[in-house]
Scaffold this motif. Sequence first.
Motif, PDB file in Angstrom:
ATOM      1  N   LEU A 144      94.856  81.461  56.421  1.00 45.97           N
ATOM      2  CA  LEU A 144      94.177  80.001  56.542  1.00 45.97           C
ATOM      3  C   LEU A 144      94.941  80.048  57.882  1.00 45.97           C
ATOM      4  O   LEU A 144      96.556  80.432  58.148  1.00 45.97           O
ATOM      5  CB  LEU A 144      95.074  79.635  55.663  1.00 45.97           C
ATOM      6  CG  LEU A 144      94.249  79.855  53.953  1.00 45.97           C
ATOM      7  CD1 LEU A 144      94.650  79.469  52.635  1.00 45.97           C
ATOM      8  CD2 LEU A 144      92.501  79.582  54.062  1.00 45.97           C
ATOM      9  N   LYS A 172      93.949  74.148  56.754  1.00 47.94           N
ATOM     10  CA  LYS A 172      94.842  73.433  55.651  1.00 47.94           C
ATOM     11  C   LYS A 172      95.850  72.008  56.471  1.00 47.94           C
ATOM     12  O   LYS A 172      96.543  72.675  57.357  1.00 47.94           O
ATOM     13  CB  LYS A 172      96.217  74.519  54.764  1.00 47.94           C
ATOM     14  CG  LYS A 172      95.634  75.010  53.931  1.00 47.94           C
ATOM     15  CD  LYS A 172      94.045  74.697  52.873  1.00 47.94           C
ATOM     16  CE  LYS A 172      93.407  75.846  52.573  1.00 47.94           C
ATOM     17  NZ  LYS A 172      92.358  75.071  51.108  1.00 47.94           N
ATOM     18  N   VAL A 189     100.152  79.504  54.333  1.00 43.90           N
ATOM     19  CA  VAL A 189      99.004  79.671  55.490  1.00 43.90           C
ATOM     20  C   VAL A 189     100.031  80.477  55.809  1.00 43.90           C
ATOM     21  O   VAL A 189     100.805  81.307  55.853  1.00 43.90           O
ATOM     22  CB  VAL A 189      99.333  78.391  56.146  1.00 43.90           C
ATOM     23  CG1 VAL A 189      98.388  76.868  55.346  1.00 43.90           C
ATOM     24  CG2 VAL A 189     100.458  78.247  56.497  1.00 43.90           C
TER      25      VAL A 189
END
Length: 264
Positions: A144, A172, A189
Amino acid sequence: MKLVATVLAAMLVATAVGSVQAQVLPDLKGRSIRAVTENAYTPLNFADPKTGAGIGWEYDATHEIGKRLNAKIEWNLSSWDVMIEAVKSGQYDVGMDGITINDERKAQVDFSEPYMSSQQYMLVRADDARIKSKDDFAANTDLLIGAQAGTSNFYAAIYDILDGDEKNPRVKLFDTFGASVQALKSGDVDMVLMDQASVTGYIGADPGVFKTVGDPVGSDQFGYIFAKGSDLVAPFNAAIAAMKADGTLDALNRKWFYEYSAGK
């Protein structure tokens, strides 16, 4: 002859620099300038960990511009997502937040000449061995990216690393740039894109926590933003040119990118 040519070239450079230094800058006669930033982009603008006061490269540069132009800088804070609109509408006179100069933004606001150029790098946790390039990142769908909506880092993540879908769930979103870095640190992340200036700041402030991987992703030039037609653009440009010529901007680079440490 080669030595003579070298000396002459050096004299010409010195003369050019001296002429810029000697140039009389506009006198704004004590005018108050409403400046706005976010305080979330280390080391360009952020809150001093010890005092909470706003500090950073852009603070120092803007104060110096105010000094040279005989103007008073009045600082204000704003979230990134409304900053450009607030300057555009005249709520503030000048804005700065590592704002990349691009055509889309030029349609909304006027920019100063660039005061900094920086490439973007992939920042990951120091112990992460999964990511060595942007291709590694793109191929591993479990990874991410943390980003702030509407920023150049967000668009680079979407278009230079992922599939071009601005709603890609692998990105994100966070309210501030600093929050995305904290999410990286905590493992929420796996990567954040940032310019070299901020890479140096974050790694220096938290040694052993982060590292960069792979080649640079894109390149940015940062500028101040103003409402369309602002009479401050030309004075700011003149001050920036003088500060480049006399070494002031280089000194700020040394101070904030290499010498500053939040732990001192």
